[in-house]
Scaffold this active site. Structure first.
Site, mmCIF file in Angstrom:
data_model
loop_
_atom_site.group_PDB
_atom_site.id
_atom_site.type_symbol
_atom_site.label_atom_id
_atom_site.label_comp_id
_atom_site.label_asym_id
_atom_site.label_seq_id
_atom_site.Cartn_x
_atom_site.Cartn_y
_atom_site.Cartn_z
ATOM 1 C CD GLU A 184 2.140 1.212 9.739
ATOM 2 O OE1 GLU A 184 3.112 0.586 9.305
ATOM 3 O OE2 GLU A 184 0.966 0.814 9.618
ATOM 4 C CD GLU A 253 -1.509 2.923 6.276
ATOM 5 O OE1 GLU A 253 -1.266 1.719 6.020
ATOM 6 O OE2 GLU A 253 -0.612 3.768 6.442
HETATM 7 C C1 GAL Z 1 1.419 0.253 6.222
HETATM 8 C C2 GAL Z 1 2.135 1.535 5.835
HETATM 9 C C3 GAL Z 1 1.714 1.975 4.452
HETATM 10 C C4 GAL Z 1 1.821 0.819 3.495
HETATM 11 C C5 GAL Z 1 1.014 -0.357 4.006
HETATM 12 C C6 GAL Z 1 1.083 -1.583 3.140
HETATM 13 O O1 GAL Z 1 1.988 -0.332 7.317
HETATM 14 O O2 GAL Z 1 1.840 2.557 6.752
HETATM 15 O O3 GAL Z 1 2.509 3.036 4.028
HETATM 16 O O4 GAL Z 1 3.147 0.472 3.362
HETATM 17 O O5 GAL Z 1 1.504 -0.725 5.256
HETATM 18 O O6 GAL Z 1 0.597 -1.312 1.893
#
Ligand code: GAL
Length: 726
Positions: A184, A253
Site C-alpha cells: 500500500e 485484501e
Molecule cells: C491494510 C494493510 C494490512 C492490514 C489491513 C488492516 O491496509 O495492507 O496489512 O493492516 O490494512 O487490517
C-alpha cells in the site's frame, strides 16, 4: 538387422518430448483476464494466514481447513523483524519457519502468494521493520534513501534466494505463484512526492531483477511500473481497474472483519456482505480474491503493533483465532467457492456483458465462444428484494444480494441465502490456579543498571524495544515551610508523554495511571500528588503497547515521556522538572531475572497462601497446571485482572488488558448496505479482550509453568483456564 518401424520411432519421440515438456513448467504469467498458471487462466480464491500468528502444530489443520473451504491460494506476509531480530542474525525456526509453512501448503496442493514487503503493516510491531533499522546512520524509511534501500534489498534478496534454493517458486515446481513488494505504498508516495516516486520505481526494478519467474504485485499502488500488477485492498473493490489494460483485476485484501484495539469493541462482518463483495468483484471481471484474514490468529508475545492492538487477531475470519471454523462464515464462503469453480471456464474465456433490468439491478453474462455461459443477477437495493426475469425464468433475490447462475440458468448460489449451519462458540472453565506472588519494586536511581542524565530521553532510543517498559526516576526536595503541607492542597504534577501508558508512583505508591488509544496515543498525567517535606521519589513506568505499523517516517517515531513535566502549586509557583536530573532503567527487575522461566523464577522468594498479593500494582504471579485432556483449544480467562503480560512455559502468550473496556456502539447490524469497520461491533462495555489463547502444543501433560506480570492490580483468583468449543 531389426529396424524400429517409423511409426514407433515417432511415438517414442513424442513420448520423450512430452515427458521433457511436462517437467519444464512455464513461468507464471498474466493477461488482462487472469493469472495464468501452466498455460491456464485461473479464477483464484485465496486467504491470508500469517505463519507466526499460529504454531507449526496448527499449520497443517489450518491449511486443510483452507483447502476444504475451497481456497486455491494461501497468502502470507514475510515478517522481517521476526526473521532478523538483530542485524545479520536470522531466525527461521518455530513459528518463523517460513519454508516449512510453504512446504505444508505445497503438500496440501495449494498455491502461495508471498508478500515479502518487507514493510507489511499488518497490525504487526513496527509494520514488520526491525527496530534496530531505525538506528542505522542516515536511515529514512520507505523512501529514496540509500541505507533503507540497501537494507530492504538485502532482506528481499535473502528471502527470494531462500525460496529459490528450496525450489519453491512455481516454475521450479513449487507453490509460490505470486510475490509482493512493498505494501500500500501509493498513498505514501502521494504524500511525499518525488522521492516517493523514485522509490517506487527502484522497488519495482529491484524486485524484478530478482527473477522469480512469477509475477510481482504492488497493492494500492496506482502507478506500479510494468510488469508489476497493481491491485486493490478494501471492503469492496468492484470499481477498481488495474493501471494497464493488459493486467488482471485483483483483490489482494478483502477484509473479512477488522482488528480489535484495547479500548475498542470487537468488529465483525456479516458473511452475506463478504460473499456479496466477492460476487460483485468477479461479475465485474475480477479474477483473484484474497480474504484478509482467512485465519487471523494471535499476536503472541510482543508482536502486536499499530498501537493498542489486542493480542487476539481473530479478525472475525472464517477460521477463528483458535483454529476452529467460524460458522456460518466458513461454510457460506465454501459454498460460494464451489459455485465459482462451476462457472470458472466461462469466467476465464469471456468478458461480461451488462444489462440493467430495473433500478438497483444488474445482470452480468459471461458467454464463452466455446458455448459455456455464466450469469450473475444482482440486487443492490439494501432494503427491498427483487424479482428478475432472465432467459425463460424468474429469479427472486433478497435485498443486497447476487445470484450466480450456472449455464446462465441454474441458480447455484445466492450471497444472502446462507445454507451453512451456524455454531455457538463456548468457553468452558476447566481449571483454576493456586498462585504465588513476587513484588516488583520501583527501582532506585542508584541501582547498578540505571543511568542518569539531565533531561528526558525518548523511550525507544533507550529500550530499543527490548522491553515494553522504561522507568523514569527523579527526586524533588520539598521545603518543610511549603504552604501545602499545612493546608493539604497538594501540588499538581503534570507529565506529557508520547505514549502509550504511564504509571506514576510517588514515594513508591501508585498515584495514577493514564493511557492513550489507537487514535490518540499522546497522554497527559495531571493530578494533585501527595508530597511530604524533604526528599520525594517520583518513579514513572512508561509502557509501550506495540509500535506504530502505519506511516512514512518511522525514523522520527517517538514514545515515552518527552515532557514537559511540571509541578504546580508550590510557594514559588510552578517548578519545571523537565530538565533536571533523571535516572533511567530499561525493563523490569523480573524481566532481567527471567521470572517467566522456571530457572529464573527460582532465583527469588515467592509469597504463598494468604500472603499472595491481591489488587496490588507491579506484581508477578506464578503457578503450575496440568494440561486438560483432549485437544480442544485452550485460553486463559483474564477477567478481573488489570494490564500486563502472560507467559506459559517461557513462551509469550501476549499482552493482556481486560481492564480496558470497549467503548463504542454495538447496535444490531444488518448485513445489507455498505459495510465499514464500525458497523457490526460486539462486546461494548466489556473487556476488549477477555480470553488469551494458549496453544496446546506449548503444553506438556503436567507441570506447565504459567507466569503473569500485573502492572495495575488485579485479582488473580479469578483467572481460569478455559476450553474453546463450538
Ligand atoms: C491494510 C494493510 C494490512 C492490514 C489491513 C488492516 O491496509 O495492507 O496489512 O493492516 O490494512 O487490517
Amino acid at each position: 538387422m531389426w529396424r524400429m518401424p517409423r511409426i514407433k520411432i515417432l511415438l517414442l519421440l513424442l513420448f520423450i518430448f512430452s515427458c521433457v515438456c511436462s517437467s519444464i513448467r512455464a513461468a507464471v504469467s498474466y493477461d488482462d483476464k487472469a493469472i495464468i498458471i501452466n498455460g491456464r487462466r485461473r479464477i483464484l480464491m485465496s486467504g491470508s494466514i500469517h505463519y507466526p500468528r499460529s504454531t507449526p502444530e496448527m499449520w497443517p489443520g489450518l491449511i486443510k481447513k483452507a483447502k476444504d473451504g475451497g481456497l486455491d491460494v494461501i497468502q502470507t506476509y514475510v515478517f522481517w523483524n521476526g526473521h532478523e531480530p538483530s542485524p545479520g542474525k536470522y531466525n527461521f525456526e518455530g513459528r518463523y519457519d517460513l519454508v516449512k509453512f510453504i512446504k505444508l501448503i505445497q503438500e496440501a496442493g495449494l498455491y502461495v502468494n508471498l508478500r515479502i514487503g518487507p514493510y507489511v503493516c499488518a497490525e504487526w510491531n513496527f509494520g514488520g521493520f526491525p527496530v534496530w533499522l531505525k538506528y542505522v546512520p542516515g536511515m529514512s524509511f520507505r523512501t529514496d534513501n540509500e541505507p533503507f534501500k540497501v537494507a530492504m534489498e538485502r532482506f528481499t534478496a535473502k528471502i527470494v534466494n531462500m525460496m529459490k534454493s528450496e525450489e519453491l517458486f512455481e516454475p521450479q515446481g513449487g507453490p509460490i505463484i505470486l510475490s509482493q513488494i512493498e505494501n500500500e505504498y501509493g498513498p505514501v508516495e502521494w504524500d511525499i512526492g518525488a522521492p516517493g516516486k523514485a522509490y517506487t520505481k527502484w522497488a519495482a526494478q529491484m524486485a524484478n531483477g530478482l527473477k522469480t519467474g512469477v509475477p510481482w504485485i504492488m497493492c494500492k499502488q496506482e502507478d506500479a511500473p510494468d510488469p508489476m500488477i497493481d491491485t486493490c485492498n478494501g471492503f469492496y473493490c468492484e470499481k477498481f481497474t488495474p493501471n494497464k489494460p493488459y493486467k488482471p483485476k485483483m483483490f489482494t485484501e478483502l477484509w473479512t472483519g477488522w482488528f480489535t484495539e484495547f479500548g475498542g469493541p470487537v468488529p465483525t462482518r456479516p458473511v452475506e456482505d463478504i460473499a456479496y463483495a466477492v460476487a460483485r468483484f468477479i461479475q465485474n471481471n475480477g479474477s483473484f480474491v484474497n480474504y484478509y484474514m482467512y485465519h487471523g490468529g494471535t499476536n503472541f508475545g510482543r508482536t502486536a503493533g499499530g498501537l493498542f492492538i489486542t493480542t487476539s487477531y481473530d479478525y472475525d475470519a472464517p477460521i477463528d483465532e483458535y483454529g476452529l471454523l467460524n460458522e456460518p462464515k466458513w461454510g457460506h464462503l465454501r459454498d460460494l467457492h464451489t459455485a465459482i469453480k462451476l462457472i470458472e471456464p466461462a469466467l476465464v474465456s469471456a468478458y461480461p456483458t451488462v444489462t440493467y433490468p430495473g433500478k438497483n439491478q444488474e445482470i452480468h453474462v459471461f458467454q464463452a465462444k466455446s458455448g459455456g455461459c455464466a450469469a450473475f443477477l444482482s440486487n443492490f437495493d439494501p432494503q427491498v428484494s427483487a424479482k428478475i426475469t432472465f432467459g425463460n425464468s424468474q429469479y427472486d433475490l433478497p435485498p443486497w444480494s447476487i445470484s450466480i447462475l450456472q449455464d446462465c440458468k441454474d441458480e447455484v448460489f445466492n450471497t444472502a441465502t446462507v445454507k451453512a449451519p451456524s455454531t455457538q462458540k463456548k468457553m468452558t472453565t476447566v481449571a483454576s490456579f493456586d498462585w504465588q506472588s513476587y513484588d516488583e519494586e520501583a527501582p532506585s536511581s542508584d541501582d547498578s543498571d540505571t543511568f542518569s542524565m539531565s533531561g528526558l530521553y525518548e523511550q525507544l532510543n533507550v529500550t530499543r524495544d527490548a522491553s515494553d517498559y522504561l522507568w523514569y526516576l527523579t527526586e524533588i526536595d520539598i521545603s518543610p515551610n511549603e504552604e501545602f503541607l499545612k493546608n493539604g492542597q497538594f501540588p499538581e504534577l503534570t507529565v506529557m508523554s508520547a505514549g502509550h501508558a504511564l504509571h506514576v508512583f510517588i514515594n513508591n505508591q501508585l498515584a495514577g495511571t493514564v493511557w492513550g488509544s489507537l487514535k490518540n496515543t499522546k497522554i497527559t498525567f495531571s493530578q494533585n500528588v501527595k508530597l511530604r517535606a524533604g526528599v520525594n521519589k517520583i518513579s514513572m513506568l512508561s509502557v509501550s503497547v506495540g509500535l506504530a505499523n502505519v506511516g512514512t517516517h518511522f525514523e522520527n517515531y517517538n514514545i515515552g515521556i518527552l515532557g514537559p513535566i511540571t509541578l504546580k502549586g508550590l510557594d514559588d509557583g510552578t517548578r519545571d522538572l523537565t530538565k533536571q536530573q533523571w535516572s533511567y532503567k530499561v525493563g523490569l527487575k523480573g524481566e532481567r531475572l527471567s521470572l517467566h522461566t522456571l530457572d529464573g523464577s527460582s532465583s527469588v522468594e515467592w509469597l504463598q497462601g494468604s500472603f499472595v498479593a491481591q489488587k496490588q500494582p507491579l506484581t508477578w504471579y506464578k503457578t503450575t497446571f496440568n494440561a486438560p485432556k483432549g485437544d480442544a483449544p485452550l485460553a486463559l480467562d483474564m477477567n478481573g485482572m488489570g494490564k500486563g503480560q502472560i507467559w506459559v512455559n517461557g513462551e509469550g502468550v501476549g499482552r493482556y488488558w481486560p481492564a480496558n473496556k470497549a467503548h463504542g456502539n454495538c447496535d444490531k447490524c444488518s448485513y445489507a448496505g455498505i459495510y465499514n469497520e464500525n458497523k457490526c461491533n460486539q462486546y461494548c462495555g466489556e473487556p476488549s479482550q477477555r480470553w488469551y489463547h494458549v496453544p496446546r502444543s506449548w503444553l506438556r501433560p503436567t507441570g506447565n509453568f504459567l507466569v503473569i506480570f500485573e502492572e495495575w492490580g488485579g485479582n488473580p483468583d479469578w483467572i481460569t483456564l478455559v476450553q474453546r468449543t463450538t
